[in-house]
Design a protein around this motif. Structure first.
Motif, mmCIF file in Angstrom:
data_model
loop_
_atom_site.group_PDB
_atom_site.id
_atom_site.type_symbol
_atom_site.label_atom_id
_atom_site.label_comp_id
_atom_site.label_asym_id
_atom_site.label_seq_id
_atom_site.Cartn_x
_atom_site.Cartn_y
_atom_site.Cartn_z
ATOM 1 N N LEU A 52 49.334 -56.476 10.760
ATOM 2 C CA LEU A 52 48.343 -56.007 11.739
ATOM 3 C C LEU A 52 46.976 -56.639 11.477
ATOM 4 C CD1 LEU A 52 49.410 -52.275 11.870
ATOM 5 C CD2 LEU A 52 49.478 -53.877 13.811
ATOM 6 N N GLY A 53 46.604 -56.754 10.211
ATOM 7 C CA GLY A 53 45.338 -57.407 9.864
ATOM 8 C C GLY A 53 45.347 -58.873 10.268
ATOM 9 N N ASP A 54 46.474 -59.541 10.048
ATOM 10 C CA ASP A 54 46.587 -60.952 10.438
ATOM 11 C C ASP A 54 46.506 -61.115 11.958
ATOM 12 O OD1 ASP A 54 46.787 -61.751 7.810
ATOM 13 O OD2 ASP A 54 48.957 -62.076 7.866
ATOM 14 N N ILE A 55 47.109 -60.201 12.685
ATOM 15 C CA ILE A 55 47.042 -60.251 14.156
ATOM 16 C C ILE A 55 45.610 -60.008 14.614
ATOM 17 C CG2 ILE A 55 47.733 -59.053 16.279
ATOM 18 C CD1 ILE A 55 50.503 -58.597 14.890
ATOM 19 N N ARG A 56 44.965 -58.984 14.049
ATOM 20 C CA ARG A 56 43.607 -58.619 14.463
ATOM 21 C C ARG A 56 42.604 -59.754 14.209
ATOM 22 N NH1 ARG A 56 43.010 -54.732 11.261
ATOM 23 N NH2 ARG A 56 41.552 -55.708 9.842
ATOM 24 N N THR A 57 42.771 -60.460 13.087
ATOM 25 C CA THR A 57 41.821 -61.528 12.749
ATOM 26 C C THR A 57 42.214 -62.880 13.317
ATOM 27 O OG1 THR A 57 42.939 -61.956 10.649
ATOM 28 C CG2 THR A 57 41.094 -60.382 10.624
ATOM 29 N N GLY A 58 43.357 -62.951 13.985
ATOM 30 C CA GLY A 58 43.780 -64.200 14.607
ATOM 31 C C GLY A 58 44.482 -65.164 13.669
ATOM 32 N N ARG A 59 44.841 -64.723 12.471
ATOM 33 C CA ARG A 59 45.562 -65.610 11.542
ATOM 34 C C ARG A 59 46.981 -65.873 12.010
ATOM 35 N NH1 ARG A 59 42.415 -62.807 7.481
ATOM 36 N NH2 ARG A 59 44.029 -61.232 7.335
ATOM 37 N N ILE A 60 47.554 -64.921 12.748
ATOM 38 C CA ILE A 60 48.862 -65.157 13.362
ATOM 39 C C ILE A 60 48.784 -64.775 14.822
ATOM 40 C CG2 ILE A 60 50.245 -64.865 11.264
ATOM 41 C CD1 ILE A 60 50.981 -62.061 12.251
ATOM 42 N N ASP A 61 49.553 -65.470 15.622
ATOM 43 C CA ASP A 61 49.651 -65.194 17.052
ATOM 44 C C ASP A 61 51.037 -64.619 17.298
ATOM 45 O OD1 ASP A 61 49.848 -65.147 19.789
ATOM 46 O OD2 ASP A 61 49.496 -67.288 20.063
ATOM 47 N N PRO A 62 51.135 -63.343 17.619
ATOM 48 C CA PRO A 62 52.454 -62.734 17.793
ATOM 49 C C PRO A 62 53.256 -63.321 18.949
ATOM 50 C CG PRO A 62 50.706 -61.163 18.307
ATOM 51 C CD PRO A 62 50.056 -62.396 17.792
ATOM 52 N N GLU A 63 52.612 -64.055 19.827
ATOM 53 C CA GLU A 63 53.317 -64.670 20.961
ATOM 54 C C GLU A 63 53.872 -66.049 20.605
ATOM 55 O OE1 GLU A 63 53.891 -62.925 23.734
ATOM 56 O OE2 GLU A 63 52.817 -61.308 22.734
ATOM 57 N N ALA A 64 53.412 -66.631 19.496
ATOM 58 C CA ALA A 64 53.842 -67.980 19.102
ATOM 59 C C ALA A 64 55.145 -67.918 18.313
ATOM 60 C CB ALA A 64 52.752 -68.649 18.264
ATOM 61 N N SER A 65 55.790 -69.061 18.210
ATOM 62 C CA SER A 65 56.995 -69.160 17.381
ATOM 63 C C SER A 65 56.600 -68.995 15.913
ATOM 64 C CB SER A 65 57.670 -70.518 17.570
ATOM 65 O OG SER A 65 58.106 -70.665 18.896
ATOM 66 N N ILE A 66 57.493 -68.437 15.140
ATOM 67 C CA ILE A 66 57.235 -68.199 13.724
ATOM 68 C C ILE A 66 57.490 -69.492 12.960
ATOM 69 C CG2 ILE A 66 57.957 -66.917 11.687
ATOM 70 C CD1 ILE A 66 58.788 -64.681 13.655
ATOM 71 N N THR A 67 56.534 -69.871 12.122
ATOM 72 C CA THR A 67 56.681 -71.027 11.252
ATOM 73 C C THR A 67 56.495 -70.578 9.824
ATOM 74 O OG1 THR A 67 55.767 -72.467 12.961
ATOM 75 C CG2 THR A 67 55.810 -73.334 10.719
ATOM 76 N N LEU A 68 57.493 -70.809 9.005
ATOM 77 C CA LEU A 68 57.396 -70.476 7.584
ATOM 78 C C LEU A 68 57.162 -71.757 6.804
ATOM 79 C CD1 LEU A 68 60.322 -67.922 7.268
ATOM 80 C CD2 LEU A 68 57.900 -67.444 7.566
ATOM 81 N N HIS A 69 56.203 -71.744 5.921
ATOM 82 C CA HIS A 69 55.885 -72.944 5.133
ATOM 83 C C HIS A 69 56.404 -72.803 3.736
ATOM 84 C CE1 HIS A 69 53.207 -74.527 8.223
ATOM 85 N NE2 HIS A 69 52.859 -73.267 8.407
#
Length: 78
Positions: free
Chosen positions: A61-78
């Motif tokens: 939730l913190g990552d979504i709120r701050t824009g670090r992840i986009d829940p609409e984008a494809s997931i990329t694991l590094h």
């Protein structure tokens, strides 16, 4: 009282992202507060595994709120 299962339900990374995204969409900034309170309550009750789940939700939730992840984008694991 609900039954206890020996085999816990498994969630994929995508499932977790979608759930966090739905929580954020539905509850906005309050979703992080709900997750934080769940962590504290469950830890106090000794439900450590359940608290770990809500801590993960809190991080996402913190990552979504701050824009670090986009829940609409494809997931990329590094």
């Amino acid at each position: 009282m609900s039954p206890v299962h020996d085999d816990p339900m498994r969630m994929t990374t995508g499932d977790l992202y979608r759930l966090a995204s739905d929580l954020a969409s539905e509850h906005g900034a309050a979703a992080s507060d709900y997750a934080s309170r769940a962590v504290m309550t469950l830890e106090a009750e000794g439900s450590h595994e359940r608290a770990k789940f809500w801590f993960l939700m809190l991080v996402l939730l913190g990552d979504i709120r701050t824009g670090r992840i986009d829940p609409e984008a494809s997931i990329t694991l590094h």
